[in-house]
Design an enzyme around this catalytic site. Structure first.
Site, PDB file in Angstrom:
ATOM      1  N   GLN A  27       1.094  -1.204   4.849  1.00  0.00           N
ATOM      2  CA  GLN A  27       1.170   0.130   4.241  1.00  0.00           C
ATOM      3  C   GLN A  27      -0.109   0.413   3.451  1.00  0.00           C
ATOM      4  OE1 GLN A  27       5.429   0.701   2.475  1.00  0.00           O
ATOM      5  NE2 GLN A  27       5.058  -1.480   2.687  1.00  0.00           N
ATOM      6  N   HIS A  36       0.156   3.787   7.021  1.00  0.00           N
ATOM      7  CA  HIS A  36      -0.154   4.954   6.198  1.00  0.00           C
ATOM      8  C   HIS A  36      -1.619   5.374   6.295  1.00  0.00           C
ATOM      9  CE1 HIS A  36       3.552   3.863   3.496  1.00  0.00           C
ATOM     10  NE2 HIS A  36       3.880   4.493   4.602  1.00  0.00           N
TER      11      HIS A  36
HETATM   12  P1  OAD Z   1       4.340  -0.751  -4.648  1.00  0.00           P
HETATM   13  O1  OAD Z   1       3.379  -0.600  -5.768  1.00  0.00           O
HETATM   14  O2  OAD Z   1       5.478   0.198  -4.583  1.00  0.00           O
HETATM   15  O3  OAD Z   1       4.958  -2.218  -4.635  1.00  0.00           O
HETATM   16  C1  OAD Z   1       4.141  -3.331  -4.705  1.00  0.00           C
HETATM   17  C2  OAD Z   1       5.049  -4.541  -4.812  1.00  0.00           C
HETATM   18  O4  OAD Z   1       4.195  -5.688  -4.801  1.00  0.00           O
HETATM   19  C3  OAD Z   1       5.894  -4.581  -6.084  1.00  0.00           C
HETATM   20  O5  OAD Z   1       7.253  -4.821  -5.735  1.00  0.00           O
HETATM   21  C4  OAD Z   1       5.301  -5.765  -6.870  1.00  0.00           C
HETATM   22  O6  OAD Z   1       6.311  -6.519  -7.547  1.00  0.00           O
HETATM   23  C5  OAD Z   1       4.694  -6.608  -5.762  1.00  0.00           C
HETATM   24  N1  OAD Z   1       3.553  -7.436  -6.183  1.00  0.00           N
HETATM   25  C6  OAD Z   1       2.587  -7.152  -7.091  1.00  0.00           C
HETATM   26  N2  OAD Z   1       1.724  -8.156  -7.167  1.00  0.00           N
HETATM   27  C7  OAD Z   1       2.119  -9.112  -6.289  1.00  0.00           C
HETATM   28  C8  OAD Z   1       1.651 -10.400  -5.902  1.00  0.00           C
HETATM   29  N3  OAD Z   1       0.551 -10.925  -6.429  1.00  0.00           N
HETATM   30  N4  OAD Z   1       2.359 -11.097  -4.978  1.00  0.00           N
HETATM   31  C9  OAD Z   1       3.477 -10.584  -4.428  1.00  0.00           C
HETATM   32  N5  OAD Z   1       3.969  -9.369  -4.746  1.00  0.00           N
HETATM   33  C10 OAD Z   1       3.302  -8.640  -5.655  1.00  0.00           C
HETATM   34  O7  OAD Z   1       3.477  -0.711  -3.305  1.00  0.00           O
HETATM   35  P2  OAD Z   1       3.992  -0.512  -1.801  1.00  0.00           P
HETATM   36  O8  OAD Z   1       5.338  -1.061  -1.611  1.00  0.00           O
HETATM   37  O9  OAD Z   1       2.894  -0.998  -0.925  1.00  0.00           O
HETATM   38  O10 OAD Z   1       2.062   5.233   0.198  1.00  0.00           O
HETATM   39  O11 OAD Z   1       4.049   1.068  -1.746  1.00  0.00           O
HETATM   40  C11 OAD Z   1       4.427   1.695  -0.547  1.00  0.00           C
HETATM   41  C12 OAD Z   1       3.706   2.995  -0.430  1.00  0.00           C
HETATM   42  O12 OAD Z   1       3.890   3.773  -1.625  1.00  0.00           O
HETATM   43  C13 OAD Z   1       2.202   2.894  -0.317  1.00  0.00           C
HETATM   44  O13 OAD Z   1       1.754   2.636   0.984  1.00  0.00           O
HETATM   45  C14 OAD Z   1       1.739   4.230  -0.784  1.00  0.00           C
HETATM   46  C15 OAD Z   1       2.630   4.376  -1.982  1.00  0.00           C
HETATM   47  O14 OAD Z   1       2.856   5.673  -2.409  1.00  0.00           O
HETATM   48  C16 OAD Z   1       1.112   5.965   0.746  1.00  0.00           C
HETATM   49  O15 OAD Z   1      -0.065   5.813   0.509  1.00  0.00           O
HETATM   50  C17 OAD Z   1       1.632   6.988   1.692  1.00  0.00           C
END
Ligand code: OAD
Length: 257
Positions: free
Chosen positions: A103, A121
């Site tokens: 993503q 995305h």
């Molecule tokens: P999020 O910011 O929603 O989630 C990131 C996740 O990674 C969280 O659950 C954190 O706990 C976890 N995390 C952080 N650091 C970490 C680490 N070192 N190891 C393991 N996990 C870790 O990001 P996404 O799920 O990628 O959309 O968000 C999905 C979409 O929402 C993105 O692609 C973007 C955003 O709006 C678009 O750009 C369309």
């Protein structure tokens, strides 16, 4: 690490591993997440700055925001974790397919030598013409007067090739059939807050969730058969290693039959 890979059901002679990654995969390279403590969406509303409506109504704001995001300085550290993912795919390629859908819109995977990672995305490296819908390499900053090299459109037509809220992600025409075929689905560093990616797990059998913390409430998805918590630089490598061992031993067994 308590993962019983021995119970994996492999129906096909060539197993498929499906990896879905999110911002947590890039976090340890210095790229902030969206919903974490210092996440991008803590102080900004995506509907106001990163949505199809915002692009129609206030293209200058969306252009400014995406330009500033894509112009972030390069990652503070190189990408050992992503290199490991790449190596995992390369080492398994004789007997197993690995599909990695991210993503993330950064290019850490490409920098680590994985050009085949699919950007659900979109990505900051390419531009999209709102008029003719062609995509092409990004040139410089996003400005009102940039001209589409295909149809010549201007006036905010050349936009970042990133999927905004309200727009359809890429790859949805083939992703479901790969999810159904996968013997393992691994969700790495994603909150599961954004659909349809959050629902990919529903089309899978064995599903592993590797994330910093366990999600609760709405984002918790009971379909994951395994939950592994901690920074993915520590949790992902042993999972990949164990999976590689399991798949390669099954492959050897099959060959010797
Ligand atoms: P999020 O910011 O929603 O989630 C990131 C996740 O990674 C969280 O659950 C954190 O706990 C976890 N995390 C952080 N650091 C970490 C680490 N070192 N190891 C393991 N996990 C870790 O990001 P996404 O799920 O990628 O959309 O968000 C999905 C979409 O929402 C993105 O692609 C973007 C955003 O709006 C678009 O750009 C369309």
């Amino acid at each position: 690490m308590n993962i019983d890979f021995g119970r994996l059901i492999i129906n096909d002679s060539r197993p498929l591993v499906f990896i879905l990654s999110g911002a947590g995969l890039s976090a340890e390279s210095g790229i902030p997440t969206f919903r974490g403590k210092d996440g991008l969406w803590k102080n900004l509303y995506p509907s106001e700055i990163a949505s199809d409506t915002a692009l129609k109504e206030r293209p200058e704001d969306v252009f400014e925001f995406t330009t500033s995001e894509s112009e972030r300085p390069p990652p503070v550290c190189q990408t050992p974790l992503i290199l490991q993912l790449h190596n995992f795919s390369s080492r398994l390629k004789n007997y197993c397919d690995v599909v990695h859908v991210t993503q993330n819109v950064d290019n850490l995977n490409e920098l680590a030598g994985s050009p085949s990672v699919f950007h659900l995305h979109g990505d900051f490296q390419s531009s999209l013409c709102s008029r003719c819908k062609n995509t092409f390499p990004r040139l410089g900053l996003y400005k009102k007067d940039n001209v589409c090299p295909v149809c010549g459109a201007s006036d905010y037509s050349v936009r970042p090739n990133v999927v905004l809220f309200g727009e359809m992600p890429y790859g949805l025409d083939w992703i479901t059939s790969y999810l159904k075929k996968a013997c393992v689905f691994m969700s790495v560093g994603t909150s599961g807050a954004v659909y349809p990616a959050a629902n990919f797990v529903l089309d899978t059998e064995a599903a592993i969730r590797i994330n910093f913390d366990i999600e609760t409430g709405k984002r918790k998805n009971a379909r994951f058969t395994h939950e592994i918590t901690g920074p993915c630089s520590q949790t992902l490598p042993p999972v990949l290693e164990a999976l590689k061992e399991e798949l390669s031993s099954r492959f050897e067994d099959q060959k010797n039959k």
